[in-house]
Structures are given as structure tokens and as C-alpha cells.
Design a protein around this motif. Structure first.
Motif, PDB file in Angstrom:
ATOM      1  N   HIS A  94      -0.134 -15.167   0.154  1.00 17.61           N
ATOM      2  CA  HIS A  94       0.736 -14.368   1.008  1.00 17.61           C
ATOM      3  C   HIS A  94       0.377 -14.625   2.469  1.00 17.61           C
ATOM      4  O   HIS A  94      -0.758 -14.395   2.894  1.00 17.61           O
ATOM      5  CB  HIS A  94       0.574 -12.880   0.686  1.00 17.61           C
ATOM      6  N   ALA A  95       1.354 -15.121   3.222  1.00 21.01           N
ATOM      7  CA  ALA A  95       1.172 -15.348   4.666  1.00 21.01           C
ATOM      8  C   ALA A  95       2.517 -15.666   5.286  1.00 21.01           C
ATOM      9  O   ALA A  95       3.363 -16.300   4.652  1.00 21.01           O
ATOM     10  CB  ALA A  95       0.196 -16.496   4.924  1.00 21.01           C
ATOM     11  N   PRO A  96       2.744 -15.255   6.535  1.00 21.88           N
ATOM     12  CA  PRO A  96       3.967 -15.665   7.224  1.00 21.88           C
ATOM     13  C   PRO A  96       4.012 -17.180   7.381  1.00 21.88           C
ATOM     14  O   PRO A  96       2.969 -17.845   7.429  1.00 21.88           O
ATOM     15  CB  PRO A  96       3.844 -14.977   8.591  1.00 21.88           C
ATOM     16  N   MET A 100       0.715 -19.684   7.924  1.00 18.85           N
ATOM     17  CA  MET A 100       0.198 -20.220   6.668  1.00 18.85           C
ATOM     18  C   MET A 100      -0.381 -21.612   6.870  1.00 18.85           C
ATOM     19  O   MET A 100       0.215 -22.464   7.551  1.00 18.85           O
ATOM     20  CB  MET A 100       1.308 -20.275   5.622  1.00 18.85           C
ATOM     21  N   ASP A 101      -1.529 -21.851   6.272  1.00 14.68           N
ATOM     22  CA  ASP A 101      -2.139 -23.172   6.279  1.00 14.68           C
ATOM     23  C   ASP A 101      -1.299 -24.093   5.383  1.00 14.68           C
ATOM     24  O   ASP A 101      -1.037 -23.753   4.230  1.00 14.68           O
ATOM     25  CB  ASP A 101      -3.567 -23.074   5.736  1.00 14.68           C
ATOM     26  N   PRO A 102      -0.875 -25.241   5.879  1.00 10.31           N
ATOM     27  CA  PRO A 102      -0.095 -26.153   5.040  1.00 10.31           C
ATOM     28  C   PRO A 102      -0.785 -26.510   3.727  1.00 10.31           C
ATOM     29  O   PRO A 102      -0.112 -26.744   2.716  1.00 10.31           O
ATOM     30  CB  PRO A 102       0.084 -27.383   5.930  1.00 10.31           C
ATOM     31  N   ALA A 103      -2.119 -26.530   3.736  1.00 15.17           N
ATOM     32  CA  ALA A 103      -2.836 -26.832   2.496  1.00 15.17           C
ATOM     33  C   ALA A 103      -2.600 -25.742   1.451  1.00 15.17           C
ATOM     34  O   ALA A 103      -2.508 -26.027   0.245  1.00 15.17           O
ATOM     35  CB  ALA A 103      -4.334 -26.978   2.773  1.00 15.17           C
ATOM     36  N   ASP A 104      -2.491 -24.486   1.891  1.00 13.04           N
ATOM     37  CA  ASP A 104      -2.200 -23.405   0.954  1.00 13.04           C
ATOM     38  C   ASP A 104      -0.790 -23.534   0.394  1.00 13.04           C
ATOM     39  O   ASP A 104      -0.555 -23.308  -0.797  1.00 13.04           O
ATOM     40  CB  ASP A 104      -2.360 -22.050   1.644  1.00 13.04           C
ATOM     41  N   PHE A 105       0.163 -23.879   1.267  1.00 17.23           N
ATOM     42  CA  PHE A 105       1.530 -24.084   0.796  1.00 17.23           C
ATOM     43  C   PHE A 105       1.564 -25.174  -0.274  1.00 17.23           C
ATOM     44  O   PHE A 105       2.164 -25.006  -1.346  1.00 17.23           O
ATOM     45  CB  PHE A 105       2.440 -24.463   1.972  1.00 17.23           C
ATOM     46  N   ARG A 106       0.919 -26.284   0.003  1.00 15.85           N
ATOM     47  CA  ARG A 106       0.920 -27.401  -0.942  1.00 15.85           C
ATOM     48  C   ARG A 106       0.253 -27.016  -2.259  1.00 15.85           C
ATOM     49  O   ARG A 106       0.696 -27.427  -3.340  1.00 15.85           O
ATOM     50  CB  ARG A 106       0.233 -28.613  -0.326  1.00 15.85           C
ATOM     51  N   ALA A 147      11.171 -13.641  -0.316  1.00 16.88           N
ATOM     52  CA  ALA A 147      10.467 -12.459   0.178  1.00 16.88           C
ATOM     53  C   ALA A 147       9.624 -12.852   1.374  1.00 16.88           C
ATOM     54  O   ALA A 147       9.004 -13.928   1.388  1.00 16.88           O
ATOM     55  CB  ALA A 147       9.586 -11.855  -0.913  1.00 16.88           C
ATOM     56  N   ALA A 148       9.598 -12.012   2.376  1.00 14.16           N
ATOM     57  CA  ALA A 148       8.793 -12.275   3.564  1.00 14.16           C
ATOM     58  C   ALA A 148       7.334 -12.441   3.178  1.00 14.16           C
ATOM     59  O   ALA A 148       6.787 -11.650   2.408  1.00 14.16           O
ATOM     60  CB  ALA A 148       8.946 -11.130   4.568  1.00 14.16           C
ATOM     61  N   GLY A 149       6.701 -13.455   3.710  1.00 15.79           N
ATOM     62  CA  GLY A 149       5.295 -13.714   3.422  1.00 15.79           C
ATOM     63  C   GLY A 149       5.052 -14.504   2.159  1.00 15.79           C
ATOM     64  O   GLY A 149       3.905 -14.817   1.833  1.00 15.79           O
ATOM     65  N   LEU A 150       6.116 -14.830   1.429  1.00 21.14           N
ATOM     66  CA  LEU A 150       5.954 -15.540   0.157  1.00 21.14           C
ATOM     67  C   LEU A 150       6.748 -16.844   0.161  1.00 21.14           C
ATOM     68  O   LEU A 150       7.366 -17.215  -0.839  1.00 21.14           O
ATOM     69  CB  LEU A 150       6.406 -14.654  -1.006  1.00 21.14           C
ATOM     70  N   THR A 197      -2.340  -7.194  -0.067  1.00 18.83           N
ATOM     71  CA  THR A 197      -2.232  -8.005   1.144  1.00 18.83           C
ATOM     72  C   THR A 197      -0.931  -7.760   1.892  1.00 18.83           C
ATOM     73  O   THR A 197      -0.749  -8.248   3.004  1.00 18.83           O
ATOM     74  CB  THR A 197      -2.322  -9.502   0.804  1.00 18.83           C
ATOM     75  N   MET A 198      -0.029  -7.029   1.285  1.00 17.99           N
ATOM     76  CA  MET A 198       1.297  -6.829   1.875  1.00 17.99           C
ATOM     77  C   MET A 198       1.349  -5.473   2.563  1.00 17.99           C
ATOM     78  O   MET A 198       1.357  -4.430   1.925  1.00 17.99           O
ATOM     79  CB  MET A 198       2.384  -6.934   0.793  1.00 17.99           C
TER      80      MET A 198
END
Length: 253
Positions: A94-96, A100-106, A147-150, A197-198
Motif C-alpha cells: 500500500h502506497a500512493p 511507491m518504490d518501483p521495485a515494490d510495484f514490480r 483503490a487509492a494506494g493500491l 496501513t490505510m
């Protein structure tokens, strides 16, 4: 007679949460089950609790092609076939978008979407050789509504919908059905951790807005998954099943 008598199922993310519930429910319905997870101790405890005659555990990172090969091979070695794959393993960050770290997105996309694709790819040959099977991909209501943050989670779960439909088109002639399940709020450790976290979310108001004003118990999702895995769903493929307490049925007013 159980709904899944004679079936052999591989369930990813089976060490806890919905995966654990799926494994227990499948075994209760007559299936023999292999659960995969990276949480070895918890996974073995789940398998031991179900019983060695009904359930085995295998270490399984769904982002690893090698681990997928081992998991499918061990399922066939243990029980002689594979009839059902439940792509349940998933993670959430969960992060805007801007933070958000691109590594987390990946990582989220690798686990939730690429891992599901790898699983489908791996079971096609043995399921085809066995005359068919059922693949159930666990998506989410975030696969229908962002959803925001997701952003990462929503993107991965939207992707699971498209993957499910494409795979259903390809694999129907081989007798392999592919469907997706889209849970809403479920009482799991991952969901509870995400809720913490939300900020700025009125949990009580959210629940009151639902036609069924509560979160689901994991087994309530497992019953739907078991139906799709069973021969009772023999004419169902490429379909999307919401289990969200009515959240997406319309505005709560």
C-alpha cells in the motif's frame, strides 16, 4: 460423497489465509491436495493438520519457473495426476503512486500476475494429457475497481482478469476450464495488515454500506473455489465470480 472426490489439486499460497482455508475445504470435499508456499514451517503445519494421506507441502516461490516445475512434478509424483490449480498466492503493498518504490510495484506484479501466468503455463501439458482440468485464479474486487494506494495490487488483479479470459479461450479445446474469483473483504492476516496501513478510511461506515454488512470468513470463498474446481461447473469457463458481500452491486444508499 464429496464434491471433489478423486480430484488432485495444487494450491499456491496455502500456508495461511484463504489458501489454508482452500486446502482444508478441498480435502474435506474429497480432494488430495498439494499446497505450495514460501512459508515452510506454516505450510508444513497446515499439511500435517490435514493429514499425510490427503495433503503434502512443497516449498514454492510462484515467481520461479523452477519452483513451478518442482511443484507440479511433486503433485504428480505424489498423487498421479493434477486436475485443479488454484492460483491463490498474492501480496499487497500500500502506497500512493508518487511515493511507491518501483521495485515494490514490480514485486507485486511478479507475484500476483506473472506467478499466475507461470502456473497456468506449467499445468497445461499434464492437464491436457489427463483429459482436462480446472484452473481457478484468485483476483480481487480491486480487479474491477481501483483503490487509492493500491495501484500495484489493482493493476495485477485487473491483469489476472485478462489472463483468465485469454487462457479460457486457448485451453477450452483441451478440456481445461479457467475462471477467476474476486473476493472483497476477507478476514485474513494480509487484509488486516493492509487495513492498518490505510488511514482516513471509516471501517464502520464501509461495513454498514454493504448489503451483507460484514467481512467474509475465508471458507466462504473456498466454497466458491471448490464449486469452480468441481465437475458441477463443467460448462463454466472464462467467467468472473464476485464474492464481495454486494460491495460492487451498486452505491450503498
Amino acid at each position: 460423497m464429496g464434491r471433489l472426490d478423486g480430484k488432485v489439486a495444487l494450491i499456491t499460497g496455502g500456508a495461511r489465509g484463504m489458501g489454508k482455508a482452500h486446502a482444508r475445504h478441498f480435502a474435506a470435499e474429497g480432494a488430495r491436495v498439494v499446497i505450495g508456499d514460501v512459508l515452510d514451517d506454516k505450510g508444513r503445519a497446515v499439511a500435517d493438520g490435514i493429514g499425510a494421506d490427503r495433503c503434502r507441502f512443497v516449498h514454492h516461490d510462484v515467481t520461479s519457473e523452477d519452483d513451478w516445475a518442482v511443484a507440479v512434478d511433486e503433485t504428480i509424483d505424489a498423487y498421479g495426476r493434477i486436475d485443479v490449480l488454484v492460483n491463490n498466492a498474492g501480496i499487497l503493498r500500500h502506497a500512493p503512486v508518487a511515493a511507491m518504490d518501483p521495485a515494490d510495484f514490480r514485486q507485486v506484479v511478479e507475484v500476483n500476475l506473472v506467478g499466475t501466468w507461470l502456473g497456468i503455463r506449467q499445468v497445461v501439458p499434464p492437464m491436457t494429457a489427463g483429459g482436462g482440468g480446472s484452473i481457478v485464479n484468485i483476483s480481487s474486487i480491486e480487479g474491477f475497481a481501483g483503490a487509492a494506494g493500491l495501484s500495484a495490487y489493482s493493476a495485477s488483479k485487473f491483469g489476472v482478469r485478462g489472463l483468465t479470459r485469454s487462457a479460457a479461450q486457448e485451453l477450452g479445446p483441451a478440456g481445461i476450464r479457467v475462471n477467476s474469483v474476486h473476493p472483497g473483504g476477507v478476514m485474513t492476516s494480509m487484509a488486516l495488515a493492509a487495513a492498518q496501513t490505510m488511514t482516513g478510511v471509516d471501517g464502520g461506515g464501509f461495513l454498514k454500506s454493504l448489503p451483507i454488512a460484514r467481512f467474509a470468513e475465508p471458507v466462504e470463498i473456498s466454497r466458491l473455489v471448490a464449486f469452480l474446481a468441481s465437475d458441477e461447473a463443467s460448462y463454466t469457463t472464462g467467467a468472473e465470480f464476485l464474492a464481495d458481500g454486494g460491495l460492487l452491486s451498486g452505491p450503498g444508499y
